[in-house]
Design a protein around this motif. Structure first.
Motif, mmCIF file in Angstrom:
data_model
loop_
_atom_site.group_PDB
_atom_site.id
_atom_site.type_symbol
_atom_site.label_atom_id
_atom_site.label_comp_id
_atom_site.label_asym_id
_atom_site.label_seq_id
_atom_site.Cartn_x
_atom_site.Cartn_y
_atom_site.Cartn_z
ATOM 1 N N MET A 1 0.822 -1.204 0.000
ATOM 2 C CA MET A 1 0.000 0.000 0.000
ATOM 3 C C MET A 1 0.861 1.262 0.000
ATOM 4 O O MET A 1 0.537 2.252 -0.639
ATOM 5 N N ARG B 1 -8.039 -0.786 -1.128
ATOM 6 C CA ARG B 1 -8.061 -0.829 0.337
ATOM 7 C C ARG B 1 -7.452 -2.110 0.862
ATOM 8 O O ARG B 1 -6.742 -2.129 1.850
ATOM 9 N N ARG B 2 -7.751 -3.199 0.189
ATOM 10 C CA ARG B 2 -7.130 -4.470 0.575
ATOM 11 C C ARG B 2 -7.470 -5.508 -0.480
ATOM 12 O O ARG B 2 -8.391 -5.316 -1.276
ATOM 13 N N GLU C 1 -12.074 -15.416 4.891
ATOM 14 C CA GLU C 1 -12.353 -14.570 6.060
ATOM 15 C C GLU C 1 -13.575 -14.997 6.862
ATOM 16 O O GLU C 1 -13.582 -14.926 8.090
ATOM 17 N N TYR C 2 -14.625 -15.417 6.166
ATOM 18 C CA TYR C 2 -15.889 -15.644 6.870
ATOM 19 C C TYR C 2 -16.117 -17.115 7.207
ATOM 20 O O TYR C 2 -17.070 -17.451 7.903
ATOM 21 N N TRP D 1 -5.660 -10.973 12.463
ATOM 22 C CA TRP D 1 -6.465 -10.555 11.322
ATOM 23 C C TRP D 1 -7.312 -9.366 11.690
ATOM 24 O O TRP D 1 -7.714 -9.202 12.827
ATOM 25 N N LEU D 2 -7.588 -8.603 10.696
ATOM 26 C CA LEU D 2 -8.553 -7.528 10.840
ATOM 27 C C LEU D 2 -9.815 -7.944 10.092
ATOM 28 O O LEU D 2 -9.765 -8.180 8.884
ATOM 29 N N MET E 1 -12.640 -6.388 8.655
ATOM 30 C CA MET E 1 -13.012 -5.023 8.343
ATOM 31 C C MET E 1 -14.529 -4.890 8.172
ATOM 32 O O MET E 1 -15.126 -3.908 8.589
ATOM 33 N N ARG F 1 -7.301 0.768 8.837
ATOM 34 C CA ARG F 1 -7.104 0.462 7.418
ATOM 35 C C ARG F 1 -6.490 -0.917 7.230
ATOM 36 O O ARG F 1 -6.843 -1.650 6.337
ATOM 37 N N ARG F 2 -5.535 -1.236 8.072
ATOM 38 C CA ARG F 2 -4.936 -2.576 8.008
ATOM 39 C C ARG F 2 -4.037 -2.745 9.214
ATOM 40 O O ARG F 2 -3.664 -1.772 9.872
ATOM 41 N N LYS G 1 -0.332 -3.997 10.603
ATOM 42 C CA LYS G 1 1.042 -4.123 10.125
ATOM 43 C C LYS G 1 1.541 -5.537 10.377
ATOM 44 O O LYS G 1 1.311 -6.097 11.453
ATOM 45 N N ASP G 2 2.269 -6.049 9.426
ATOM 46 C CA ASP G 2 2.818 -7.400 9.542
ATOM 47 C C ASP G 2 4.214 -7.321 10.160
ATOM 48 O O ASP G 2 5.224 -7.342 9.472
ATOM 49 N N GLU H 1 -2.849 0.801 10.848
ATOM 50 C CA GLU H 1 -2.970 2.152 10.297
ATOM 51 C C GLU H 1 -4.409 2.584 10.540
ATOM 52 O O GLU H 1 -5.343 1.827 10.296
ATOM 53 N N LEU I 1 8.936 -4.324 9.897
ATOM 54 C CA LEU I 1 7.802 -4.868 9.149
ATOM 55 C C LEU I 1 8.293 -5.926 8.181
ATOM 56 O O LEU I 1 9.315 -5.750 7.515
ATOM 57 N N ALA I 2 7.573 -7.014 8.103
ATOM 58 C CA ALA I 2 7.916 -8.060 7.147
ATOM 59 C C ALA I 2 7.815 -7.515 5.721
ATOM 60 O O ALA I 2 8.517 -7.954 4.815
ATOM 61 N N GLU I 3 6.933 -6.555 5.529
ATOM 62 C CA GLU I 3 6.589 -6.036 4.212
ATOM 63 C C GLU I 3 7.786 -5.551 3.406
ATOM 64 O O GLU I 3 7.851 -5.751 2.200
#
Lengths: 487, 487, 487, 487
Positions: A54, A230-231, B388-389, C51-52, C54, C230-231, C233-234, C245, D386-388
């Motif tokens: 992102m 967004r994702r 996810e679900y 996990w998020l 959303m 928003r997400r 962080k990994d 974020e 961050l892994a990113e």
């Protein structure tokens, strides 16, 4: 059918169609998949959902889709082979669909970027004003790796079936372009350089008739991002296409066609991808059968290959029969589309006939794809449920097929509408009459007519069985026709 | 049926059976799942395949299965509730199967450890010599967390259907015990403190009649490992049971029953787990319907919940009808098993009747479970294919059901054998006659008899359609019977 | 030092401080970690980034953080034990820091939620107006699982060190509250019910002096989300705290303190967490030494435990010496903070002394934590680099410590500023004089003074070596003092 | 030093050595990495541990290592460029080490397969009997993708340092070959077509003198597997080399050299890889500095790039100074090895000098690599953890460097032994005298001599500080020498 021919998509298609124009190019493409593509495709699937970068390391928003580098090799290979340009060079969609068949035999998900790119190029070609067309279309038709991709984004968070209600993206006109604000929730091929998106002009009707179709570039003229990802969705399959959620914030876009005709343009777009969905379903059927067959020929039990056990042999024969029917039904949808894809509203009778066939094909082939993938897992026994061997991949990939581009419910109800409003069933029966089994024709006709006479609630409640019957009848008839044509 | 009752496994079972002895205990168990278990189960599934710690940090072989700690809470909860001990306390398997139903409604895979533990305890109880029984059985019947688990390991790398050929594990007698050498390839509940394993006595016939059944403890008397887990299988579902590959190297084991009767003991073990497989299939059907229903009741399209759209409403009704049939067929298998599970060879007619019903139930309910899980995904539309679900979880879990404990092919062919050799179909028709629709009874009888008259090759080739018909007929009839019983 | 005492955080702290008020409660907490918490913490780390969620399955934005359920048990346990409320009940931060020490010994990352919650409660308590305080503070001080968490969000995408430039979040006053718009880029404990956030009043100066501090609830009064995640962080470590974020879109917030004093409030907040960072660093040092020691005592080479090889024995002694110094320096920061944490601008001399000690402790202990974690891996040899044994976890966790709450560069330059502007070094030398080695005091004083006389560029360039020297000198002196105190 | 030259490994090496024979080939190789290799390498690291396919879908043991297909492209590229063959073509190891430097700049882990292949080819070349050599060596020297890889497997589960005790693999002679039985616990480059392995002849002494070195092919003459890979290790870094546990079961092998001289051959093998470890460490230092520099040049704070802040600028200068020293020390090890690598026991004085330098280089450069990677993370601030962004990768990769081929403890103690038994320090001081700072030479000499006079226990306890001092002194001196050489 010679079972060995099931192991090559080119081979099977040629067998079904009798001849295959430009066969050498298809064989080249197939050969690339066998030697390089298969392993890449497996590794993409195993790597799971691609990453979205992102921000760059300096905190600048970039929204890059990160795949292993081999992904891009695999993706661009199909564009070079004609996934989009061939339609415009030939004036026919058939070569692009055949290429899609080969692609989907090896990687169902990868056929999606090609489909949505084609579904972007076509409305741009048909409905873009001269300036827009000149600026963007050539980039989509390039034959090298600089080709631009397309995408078709309609669905929002409320759901995909009831667009009239759930599209909340608003479009405001500003000079020669529009500014879009809203969110797209299942955005296939996120990251594409161009997308066609449904939006509602500010103040327009809260129904499908308030919708318009817009062309949305990824970058603004100044190089900044014109939409935001967004994702990415964590899908169980089709990982070769990045599906994301997209945010539109004052995103610059160009109107395609007449503002008030948006819903028709949206449906035209869906038509293209429904046929592609059917093509993908049939290709996946073939692949699953091919894999099950190869396994069964080598797996020994009770002293002989399980492919020679009578029960399994019978199942294989039945699956091949269904595959041929599914191919025939789908190929008729391709042929019909080829005669109408350049039409604009108001449409001809052929267009309505095509629509019904497309609904039938989408509905029935997706179902067959799932059932065949499931069966292939059972043939593999315990190995079928291990991630290690990838047999289960075809079921994961297949499960998207009944859902993408409209669930079974949607196909049935829209097909029903085409029959009620446009008498599309009568067009279909006439279209098939010459090759149909007379008794089957009579019975199916009677069933459809009886259904249409029911009161609305009951008609919908009973629609599925009749619709399935109609699909099977059409598929069987068209399979016979193909057989006759080959003689 | 009141649709809301579908959301509770206890509620549905009570509705089907009219009454539910020990209901309070089942409601407690269900309540634990709702408040704590569901979240644990989801997190286990999402965590993927558990880890095997093969060596400790000092290089000593330990073969520990590593799950998140909450797994053990979840697992032990079912043992405490009676997954194994209840069978021996009540002299009836029904309570254990009902507990399995509740378990499988929430976590299909978790029902496996309970099933294989029960399938270990029963042959130990029936066939273990006094010393072995006294030493091991009480540990399996403990009501606290120190309970020992069981496991049933037959399949080797060559495949699971043709045990006569593919069991290569060799047993050598050494005093009061045997030493086993070989490898088990799909070892469910790897890590169990006890396992029953198929092996061939050195020099015995290269057919199923050369097989014997042995009890294998995890640890030798000196505390060292008695079997080795080579690795865990990376399955797409049922991650609540660790499935591994197991190496036997001079592993100490105890013979169960007479050496030359091993194949019968193996089949008895399979009987128990086939019924469990059917129970799990029905529970999963209910769960998938319940989830789809909840979603459809809240998802709005075209101005009303989609559960009220006529087409979907009809589909739900049909699914519930199939669920009731599947339950009735499976419950009959439980009832019949309860009358024969203490038999030893040679068996009564009731046993052969049971076997046929068990094959029919295993075959048909597993198929229904897969189809229902698939349908539930379609009801959820695009959300259905997102990891996810977790909607897709039920399909991943379901796909093991047709395969575990014998594929559809196996059920059909073994059922066919029971009909040919033991006239089990005649027993079945007699058993069902009182409640069957007379015309359906007549037609089904005719079909089965016609099939049995065919030459062997053709009989096998045509078996599936007739077998399916017999399953549907039985399920419908038994559903009516349950309904009458409730009145 | 008795090496065995290194294996218990309570034991070590008691040894260092001579006595430990409320020891029983700490032993309870430690005992929970040993029996339950350790395994939970490992499984959270292995599960990777949480996990998020959303959107819920109906497309409604919910922004839930999904951890395995055991996470919440682990998290709430520390709040119940007093991670926040103890500070307000005792009027002293020491018990909260001690609890943090125990927490961080077992899970460095988990100490973060407690720290940022405390860092939220304190400014709310000191600077919130009556209404805001009454409404929100009691919820943060609850002793049960309904406790609210806090968070401190300053950094934006441009970077964390230069807040004056990079905070672009804008605050507009609307009646009794403010509306915030902007994005926070490293938002620790995303999902907290409350956060304190830095923002710039519209039109305020483009420097740190334009910043204000606001209290931001997670939900608006109408129950809708007041900020968006928003997400996540990994991160490579500290997975027990969700770092995200965060997007602020007309988010309702309440001003804390005077608008123009925001920068001082921000620095006060940082002070609290810098001390916590030091506490966490020391705890992690102890843990890494404890693990290395346990391993070395059991690993045999050349006929004896490697812990008895002279070279390793010497290394262990040196590590323990550094641990004691690090503890002493950090504990002094805690003690000094306890005397000044209720101050508001303008601050006393004690406050400036505290600040310098906090910078020294943050800088030096984080470095020691990393070096010790690295050394512990080396002690484990090849096992140290395997994910399987988790030895490498301490290095992954440690690497955040020099970076969080200001990099080494930041500590050095801010410490330098405190020395230049506030003569904090003179306060420090006076503070340490009684227990310092006279020669070391003299040399260190000379080095610092020489540094401060240099021209700016050169002063900064040479600052690190002198700052490190000052940290070591302080740590050694404070260790002697603690030793004397114990006698 | 011109900082920009740090961004190219070829550029830096040329700067250090003054000239670079065959520069064009190295630039080609570097260019491939920049355009293709970097992205492949990143994707391999992110994909985590490769998979082991132990069985094919038919249950046949195959032990395939599964990487994304691009891995093999990347791997084979280095062999083609001369990772092994260049040593034999040139009679000098320098080109292979330079190629390793470039490789390790981009992918530290990938340098391992090249190193162990070289370490296999050399003893095969030196000690293989004619038949064995003729059969196997040419395959390792191929310049195309059919090249065979090598591997060096010594360590067993008990640990790697005390081989005399912990090698339990037994070798039995059978005609012209041997049969090996045992297990190797850290088997780098598992899957290699050839390996050299340490084993004990049946009945030989239970010390290092009972060990022999054998050449072990992957496949037997009949095509079946000659060793089995039990599993791959889940390492935190160096994922470009598959590290596994290997089982030897009657595995056919060929004795290298004289049976009773095995320990010397093992040490020779270690020498080659210790120098490679140093080369990899220096390359990783350069890479981490290069990345930190690039970041700092673009990251703005307080109005200018952070690379221009005096404190960071100073740190960069210091890091570059250490890099130059590390390179000089390592290059001397390469040069010395080039003069002695063809020696066989008994060895010359040069060999002992080389050994000491190799120990010093291995010890000191690995430490510097870790510290530099850690520092680079700190320079990146929050982005570093961050892994990113992969900044943390260099630390994960670096952490293997102090451990592989002997921990720091091992280097120190073995170096100490070389000094005591062979007076290697005197050889070293003489070797460096011409370019050393006289005072530093005198002091270092005195320290070493004082150490050697201590009683054993105390000598070992104090060894580290002196050994570090000796390494720094050597590195500084050799850096000056290189500088003079360039003039």
């Amino acid at each position: 059918m010679d079972l060995e021919s099931l192991k090559s998509p080119t081979g099977f298609v040629k067998l079904m169609l009798g001849e295959l124009p430009d066969e050498a190019a298809f064989l080249d493409y197939e050969s690339w998949w066998e030697t390089e593509g298969k392993a890449i495709s497996n590794s993409i699937d195993q790597a799971g959902t691609p990453w979205l970068r992102m921000f760059d390391v300096f905190g600048k928003r970039v929204d890059e889709i990160l795949y292993p580098p081999a992904y891009w090799t695999m993706l661009k290979n199909g564009y070079r082979a004609g996934a989009v340009w061939s339609a415009f060079e030939n004036g026919s969609l058939a070569p692009a669909y055949l290429l899609g068949y080969l692609t989907a035999f090896y990687d169902t998900g990868l056929y999606c970027p090609y489909t949505v790119s084609l579904s972007t190029a076509i409305p741009l070609y048909k409905y873009g004003d001269d300036q827009v067309k000149e600026r963007f279309l050539p980039r989509m038709l390039r034959k090298d790796d600089s080709v631009w991709q397309g995408a078709t984004w309609m669905t929002e968070a409320g759901g995909g079936s009831d667009l009239g209600t759930f599209v909340e993206t608003i479009a405001d006109q500003v000079g020669d372009h529009w500014l879009l604000n809203g969110e797209k929730y299942f955005a296939s091929n996120a990251g594409a350089e161009l997308a066609v998106v449904a939006a509602r002009r500010r103040g327009a009707a809260p129904s499908v008739h308030g919708l318009s179709l817009f062309l949305l570039p990824r970058y603004r003229q100044d190089g900044s991002l014109n939409y935001f990802i967004r994702r990415l969705k964590d899908k169980i399959g089709t990982r070769s296409v990045p599906t994301g959620e997209v945010e539109l914030r004052d995103s610059q876009a160009y109107l395609l066609g007449k503002a008030e005709q948006g819903v028709y343009l949206i449906l035209e777009t869906l038509n293209i991808s429904r046929v592609a969905n059917s093509i993908g379903s049939v290709a996946l059927m073939q692949r699953a059968i091919a894999d099950a067959l190869s396994f069964a020929q080598q797996r020994i039990a009770f002293g002989k290959p399980v492919s020679e056990h009578p029960l399994l042999r019978r199942q294989i024969e039945e699956r091949v029969g269904l595959l041929e029917q599914a191919f025939a039904l789908t190929w008729e949808a391709v042929r019909l589309l080829d005669t109408v894809w350049q039409e604009t509203p108001r449409y001809s009778e052929s267009y309505h006939l095509f629509r019904l066939v497309a609904h039938l094909a989408k509905y029935w082939t997706a179902e067959q794809a799932v059932q065949t993938a499931k069966w292939a897992m059972e043939v593999h026994g315990g190995m079928g449920v291990l991630a290690e061997y990838g047999v289960e991949r075809w079921l994961r990939e297949a499960m998207i097929l009944p859902i993408w581009e409209g669930t079974p419910h949607r196909q049935i109800l829209d097909g029903l509408e085409a029959m009620q409003r446009k008498q599309a069933h009568e067009l279909l029966f006439r279209h098939l009459a010459a090759d149909a089994d007379p008794q089957a024709l009579e019975e199916t006709t009677a069933q459809v007519e009886a259904l249409l006479r029911l009161p609305e609630e009951e008609r919908e409640a009973q629609a599925e069985a009749v619709f399935r019957r109609l699909a099977v009848f059409s598929a069987e008839t068209l399979r016979s026709r193909l057989e006759k044509d080959r003689r």
